[in-house]
Design a protein around this motif. Structure first.
Motif, PDB file in Angstrom:
ATOM      1  N   ASP A   1      29.337  16.146  13.824  1.00 32.36           N
ATOM      2  CA  ASP A   1      29.906  16.263  12.488  1.00 32.36           C
ATOM      3  C   ASP A   1      28.776  16.208  11.473  1.00 32.36           C
ATOM      4  O   ASP A   1      27.818  15.428  11.609  1.00 32.36           O
ATOM      5  N   ALA A   2      28.876  17.038  10.464  1.00 38.85           N
ATOM      6  CA  ALA A   2      27.844  17.061   9.437  1.00 38.85           C
ATOM      7  C   ALA A   2      27.826  15.742   8.682  1.00 38.85           C
ATOM      8  O   ALA A   2      28.853  15.255   8.214  1.00 38.85           O
ATOM      9  N   ASP A   3      26.630  15.134   8.593  1.00 38.52           N
ATOM     10  CA  ASP A   3      26.490  13.885   7.850  1.00 38.52           C
ATOM     11  C   ASP A   3      26.492  14.174   6.355  1.00 38.52           C
ATOM     12  O   ASP A   3      25.940  15.186   5.906  1.00 38.52           O
ATOM     13  N   PRO A   4      27.104  13.300   5.551  1.00 38.16           N
ATOM     14  CA  PRO A   4      27.071  13.509   4.103  1.00 38.16           C
ATOM     15  C   PRO A   4      25.640  13.374   3.586  1.00 38.16           C
ATOM     16  O   PRO A   4      24.893  12.486   4.013  1.00 38.16           O
ATOM     17  N   ILE A   5      25.256  14.252   2.702  1.00 37.38           N
ATOM     18  CA  ILE A   5      23.902  14.219   2.121  1.00 37.38           C
ATOM     19  C   ILE A   5      24.014  14.349   0.604  1.00 37.38           C
ATOM     20  O   ILE A   5      23.601  15.349   0.013  1.00 37.38           O
ATOM     21  N   PRO A   6      24.583  13.337  -0.048  1.00 30.90           N
ATOM     22  CA  PRO A   6      24.834  13.447  -1.490  1.00 30.90           C
ATOM     23  C   PRO A   6      23.563  13.546  -2.326  1.00 30.90           C
ATOM     24  O   PRO A   6      23.606  14.046  -3.451  1.00 30.90           O
ATOM     25  N   HIS A   7      22.434  13.053  -1.799  1.00 33.94           N
ATOM     26  CA  HIS A   7      21.211  13.039  -2.602  1.00 33.94           C
ATOM     27  C   HIS A   7      20.349  14.286  -2.413  1.00 33.94           C
ATOM     28  O   HIS A   7      19.275  14.377  -3.016  1.00 33.94           O
TER      29      HIS A   7
ATOM     30  N   ARG B   1       4.584  11.728   5.172  1.00 31.49           N
ATOM     31  CA  ARG B   1       5.447  11.337   6.267  1.00 31.49           C
ATOM     32  C   ARG B   1       6.782  12.070   6.139  1.00 31.49           C
ATOM     33  O   ARG B   1       7.072  12.674   5.101  1.00 31.49           O
ATOM     34  N   THR B   2       7.574  11.990   7.199  1.00 32.97           N
ATOM     35  CA  THR B   2       8.854  12.693   7.240  1.00 32.97           C
ATOM     36  C   THR B   2      10.005  11.701   7.201  1.00 32.97           C
ATOM     37  O   THR B   2       9.975  10.684   7.905  1.00 32.97           O
ATOM     38  N   TYR B   3      11.032  12.021   6.407  1.00 29.73           N
ATOM     39  CA  TYR B   3      12.203  11.157   6.268  1.00 29.73           C
ATOM     40  C   TYR B   3      13.472  12.010   6.335  1.00 29.73           C
ATOM     41  O   TYR B   3      13.483  13.154   5.884  1.00 29.73           O
ATOM     42  N   ARG B   4      14.523  11.431   6.881  1.00 23.48           N
ATOM     43  CA  ARG B   4      15.817  12.100   6.895  1.00 23.48           C
ATOM     44  C   ARG B   4      16.519  11.893   5.557  1.00 23.48           C
ATOM     45  O   ARG B   4      16.676  10.762   5.087  1.00 23.48           O
ATOM     46  N   VAL B   5      16.969  13.002   4.970  1.00 25.23           N
ATOM     47  CA  VAL B   5      17.600  12.917   3.651  1.00 25.23           C
ATOM     48  C   VAL B   5      18.931  12.179   3.732  1.00 25.23           C
ATOM     49  O   VAL B   5      19.319  11.482   2.788  1.00 25.23           O
ATOM     50  N   ASP B   6      19.635  12.290   4.882  1.00 23.34           N
ATOM     51  CA  ASP B   6      20.939  11.632   4.975  1.00 23.34           C
ATOM     52  C   ASP B   6      20.823  10.117   5.138  1.00 23.34           C
ATOM     53  O   ASP B   6      21.842   9.416   5.136  1.00 23.34           O
ATOM     54  N   GLN B   7      19.593   9.594   5.262  1.00 21.39           N
ATOM     55  CA  GLN B   7      19.400   8.148   5.361  1.00 21.39           C
ATOM     56  C   GLN B   7      18.995   7.520   4.027  1.00 21.39           C
ATOM     57  O   GLN B   7      18.662   6.339   3.973  1.00 21.39           O
ATOM     58  N   ILE B   8      19.022   8.308   2.956  1.00 22.42           N
ATOM     59  CA  ILE B   8      18.767   7.766   1.623  1.00 22.42           C
ATOM     60  C   ILE B   8      20.022   7.057   1.134  1.00 22.42           C
ATOM     61  O   ILE B   8      21.094   7.658   1.042  1.00 22.42           O
ATOM     62  N   LEU B   9      19.905   5.767   0.833  1.00 23.24           N
ATOM     63  CA  LEU B   9      21.041   4.979   0.350  1.00 23.24           C
ATOM     64  C   LEU B   9      21.156   5.034  -1.173  1.00 23.24           C
ATOM     65  O   LEU B   9      22.253   5.143  -1.711  1.00 23.24           O
ATOM     66  N   GLU B  10      20.038   4.922  -1.849  1.00 21.32           N
ATOM     67  CA  GLU B  10      20.006   4.985  -3.303  1.00 21.32           C
ATOM     68  C   GLU B  10      18.788   5.805  -3.713  1.00 21.32           C
ATOM     69  O   GLU B  10      17.759   5.797  -3.026  1.00 21.32           O
ATOM     70  N   LEU B  11      18.906   6.488  -4.857  1.00 24.39           N
ATOM     71  CA  LEU B  11      17.810   7.345  -5.296  1.00 24.39           C
ATOM     72  C   LEU B  11      17.743   7.347  -6.816  1.00 24.39           C
ATOM     73  O   LEU B  11      18.772   7.431  -7.494  1.00 24.39           O
ATOM     74  N   ALA B  12      16.522   7.256  -7.332  1.00 23.88           N
ATOM     75  CA  ALA B  12      16.289   7.372  -8.767  1.00 23.88           C
ATOM     76  C   ALA B  12      15.099   8.296  -8.981  1.00 23.88           C
ATOM     77  O   ALA B  12      14.064   8.147  -8.326  1.00 23.88           O
TER      78      ALA B  12
END
Length: 316
Positions: free
Chosen positions: A134-140, A192-203
């Motif tokens: 299932d596609a993970d939500p990626i709101p950010h 470095r590499t990060y998964r966008v769907d693991q961002i909890l908060e963003l500013a």
């Protein structure tokens, strides 16, 4: 063909500005002498193209000159419409922009090429994510994409797999990569590499950063994947595989490259494995169609599991 090359020179100068003959030759994979002849041909055809000598010289088009979108072959028109993946574009917030761009390109195409482009759109559909996921939500994702484009620093709360799981980070986002239906951001320092769907908060901060001029996203990602596989598959196992049975991934590649057939028709090969735990599950999945020869600890562990399975399923 020369006509296609002339169009390419026009489009390169139109999109990139001033370019030297050496740069054009490298881009088009021809000699510098060929570029000189092509530039003369463009000038003779009335194209307002100028050459400047000196260290900062090169060829350029007269300011304001624009060529219409012509010279597309049928294959190029088809590839253009095939490359427009609506799913990823929508995730980036560019769905309407992509649709509008394709509409404009389609309107500019000759009728014959328009038919080819419509045929591609109707007969090919790109669906990047794998099965059974299932596609993970990626709101950010749109905010990350905007920061990549505008060179803005990001302050994020990120969830990682090891303790402490939730960490605060300052990112300089260099680029985005879509791999197997999952979005990754490549960010400095490092990078470095990060998964966008693991961002909890963003500013998004007011601070801007300068992306390294020498950074090549595609080349960096290719190197990252090589390093990832080298780190992932550090162990080896020697196995016998029944005729007609295929392994997966790097193990399958190792069998096809170095496997040898024994007297029983089975294939013997040394294959890379992630770990004993992972190999235990992968080889058990094949049941009696694979036999682990080495290492001894993996062979013994599979034997114990097989014994336990036989005892369990042999009970009334």
């Amino acid at each position: 063909m020369k006509s296609s090359r002339l169009v390419s020179i026009l489009l390169l100068l139109q999109t990139r500005g001033r370019m030297t003959a050496a740069q054009l030759a490298e881009e088009l994979e021809v000699s510098v002498r060929t570029v000189y002849r092509d530039v003369e041909a463009l000038g003779a055809a009335g194209v307002p193209l100028y050459g400047d000598a000196g260290h900062a010289g090169g060829y350029r088009l007269l300011d304001g000159y624009r060529t219409r979108l012509t010279g597309l072959t049928a294959d190029e028109a088809e590839a253009l419409f095939l490359s427009g993946a609506p799913g990823p574009a929508a995730q980036l917030g560019l769905g309407p922009v992509l649709a509008a761009a394709q509409l404009k390109v389609r309107a500019a195409l000759p009728s014959a090429l328009r038919v080819h482009a419509d045929r591609i759109s109707g007969r090919f559909h790109l669906d990047a994510p794998g099965w059974y996921t299932d596609a993970d939500p990626i709101p950010h994702l749109p905010a990350v994409a905007d920061a990549v484009w505008n060179g803005r620093v990001l302050h994020v709360t990120y969830r990682r797999w090891r303790e402490p799981t939730d960490v605060r980070r300052r990112w300089e986002p260099y680029g985005l990569v879509l791999k197997a239906g999952r979005w990754y951001v490549v960010a400095g320092p490092g990078p470095r590499t990060y998964r966008v769907d693991q961002i909890l908060e963003l500013a998004v901060g007011d601070e801007e950063f300068a992306r390294p001029e020498a950074f090549d996203l595609a080349a960096w990602w290719a190197g990252y994947q090589r390093d990832f596989h080298d780190r992932l598959y550090r162990s080896r196992a020697r196995v016998r595989i029944a005729p007609g049975v295929r392994l997966t991934g790097p193990a399958d590649a190792a069998v096809r490259a170095h496997g040898r057939t024994d007297a029983d028709g089975w294939t013997v090969a040394e294959v890379p494995v992630e770990s004993l735990d992972h190999a235990h599950g992968e080889f058990l999945r094949l049941g009696a169609d694979v036999e682990v020869l080495d290492p001894p600890e993996l062979r013994e562990r599979i034997a114990r599991t097989a014994t336990e399975l036989a005892r369990r399923y042999g009970e009334p």
